[in-house]
Motif scaffolding. Structure first.
Motif, PDB file in Angstrom:
ATOM      1  N   VAL A 164       0.835  -1.207   0.000  1.00  0.00           N
ATOM      2  CA  VAL A 164       0.000   0.000   0.000  1.00  0.00           C
ATOM      3  C   VAL A 164       0.868   1.255   0.000  1.00  0.00           C
ATOM      4  N   HIS A 199      -4.316  -2.841  -7.500  1.00  0.00           N
ATOM      5  CA  HIS A 199      -5.158  -2.602  -6.328  1.00  0.00           C
ATOM      6  C   HIS A 199      -4.521  -3.290  -5.118  1.00  0.00           C
ATOM      7  N   GLU A 201      -4.476  -3.633  -0.610  1.00  0.00           N
ATOM      8  CA  GLU A 201      -5.009  -3.342   0.714  1.00  0.00           C
ATOM      9  C   GLU A 201      -4.183  -4.104   1.745  1.00  0.00           C
ATOM     10  N   HIS A 202      -4.182  -3.611   2.979  1.00  0.00           N
ATOM     11  CA  HIS A 202      -3.447  -4.295   4.036  1.00  0.00           C
ATOM     12  C   HIS A 202      -4.105  -5.639   4.347  1.00  0.00           C
ATOM     13  N   LYS A 213       3.872  -3.297   7.773  1.00  0.00           N
ATOM     14  CA  LYS A 213       2.622  -3.520   7.061  1.00  0.00           C
ATOM     15  C   LYS A 213       2.842  -4.352   5.794  1.00  0.00           C
ATOM     16  N   GLY A 215       0.683  -6.398   2.494  1.00  0.00           N
ATOM     17  CA  GLY A 215      -0.547  -6.188   1.765  1.00  0.00           C
ATOM     18  C   GLY A 215      -0.914  -7.310   0.818  1.00  0.00           C
TER      19      GLY A 215
END
Length: 384
Positions: A164, A199, A201-202, A213, A215
């Protein structure tokens, strides 16, 4: 207690080791508990690491880095991971995968993509694992197909650090379908995270390494220019194999730092706590546990630094990298387990550092090739 001594660190890596120690004491350790509790991305500490010249500096001087070698990066890893594993991983992932572009990419790719990372204007990441495939590099299904002067990528990637947050990624995708040469079917690409069809997201929150983090990426007809191919088509597997030999030595440093944290915490606790009219450290059973922790730690650390020199010299690199990664990460697990036992009931309180270490050590035995896979590599590549 001085566990991360200058020896066996080579002379040329000791200065940056001291810089990393001072940075960790000032910026990482005091904030570790708060970031573990919040699970937030430590942007402020990352920026401080950039200002201190300790982030992405393994990239060459011609691109704006300092050209830190394997041993210098290992020295930094030991110190950072002793302070906190999650924050440390964030700092070391800021340039993760960029080294592949430096080694195999075209000059224009280095100028456009490497220089901003080395100058700490951008961060990157490496996308290899998939939701259903991790250790089997020849079993990945994310595919890139040529369409005119573009590559069109479809598939998913998982466990991607900075998926991300990054400006671009080095991504591993299938470009061939030769059943007789599984390892020649994959290539590496530079994928900007603002590319059409990207695209991310975490992933759900982890039990450890909470300040780092990862993803989940979905690539839906993701289009990138034809020239974003790194090196030659079909060489991706071999690029990764070489890259991971170096990376696994650094993961050995992750284990060494975590093991040192567990020993330090347990030693302080048993020397400060009293039971049955004497301090806990006076009991022989306790002394033996601490002795075993030191045995595991010193054995793994010596092996890891030996492996660093051998891998740097390309001396049966896969074998030594697997030995270092397996030995050090499992030493960390054993030290954390004993540390929990020595803390007794207090070990389960999340406010205590040992509980964070105990959770964190479960993770490096998995990433950069699970340790069972490392044992396969050790057996296959063992000197005959």
């Amino acid at each position: 207690m001085e566990l991360l001594s200058d020896y066996p660190v080579p002379e040329h890596a000791r200065e940056v080791k001291q810089e990393a120690r001072e940075f960790a004491a000032e910026h990482i350790e005091p904030n570790a508990a708060d970031y573990y509790a919040s699970g937030e991305y430590p942007w402020e500490i990352l920026e401080a690491g950039m200002d201190a010249g300790l982030v992405a500096q393994d990239l060459g001087e011609e691109w704006g880095g300092k050209g830190f070698d394997l041993q210098q990066v290992l020295a930094i890893a030991e110190e950072f991971y002793k302070a906190d594993a999650g924050i440390a991983l964030t700092l070391q992932l800021a340039s993760f995968g960029a080294e592949i572009v430096e080694e195999h990419g075209a000059d224009w790719q280095k100028e456009e993509f490497l220089e901003p990372v080395a100058n700490n204007d951008q961060i990157t990441g490496l996308a290899v694992s998939e939701p259903e495939t991790g250790s089997d590099l020849a079993g990945m299904t994310t595919a890139a197909e040529k369409d005119g002067d573009e590559w069109v990528i479809n598939g998913e990637k998982y466990w991607v650090g900075n998926a991300v947050e990054a400006d671009w990624l080095t991504l591993y995708a299938k470009t061939g379908d030769d059943e007789n040469n599984r390892y020649g079917n994959y290539s590496m690409f530079i994928v900007p995270t603002d590319a059409p069809g990207y695209h991310a997201e975490h992933i759900p929150e982890k039990m450890g390494f909470r300040a780092s983090k990862q993803g989940h990426i979905v690539l839906d007809d993701c289009r990138i220019p034809e020239e974003n191919l790194v090196g030659v088509e079909g060489a991706g597997f071999y690029m990764l194999a070489d890259f991971f030999n170096h990376g696994r030595v650094i993961v050995g440093g992750h284990g060494i730092g975590l093991a040192a944290a567990a020993i330090e915490e347990a030693w302080e606790f048993v020397h400060d706590r009293e039971a049955f009219g004497r301090t806990v450290d006076e009991f022989q059973a306790v002394q033996h546990k601490l002795a075993d922790m030191h045995l595991d730690f010193q054995t793994a650390r010596s092996l890891t630094w030996d492996a660093a020199e051998r891998v740097a010299n390309d001396e049966n690199a896969g074998y030594w990298a697997a030995l270092a990664k397996t030995s050090a990460t499992e030493a960390a697990m054993d030290c954390a387990e004993r540390g929990m036992q020595l803390h007794g009931g207090r070990s389960v309180l999340t406010e205590n550092r040992i509980s964070r270490v105990y959770r964190d050590v479960r993770i490096p035995v998995i990433y950069e090739g699970a340790n069972d896979i490392q044992r396969n590599l050790i057996y296959r590549q063992a000197p005959q």
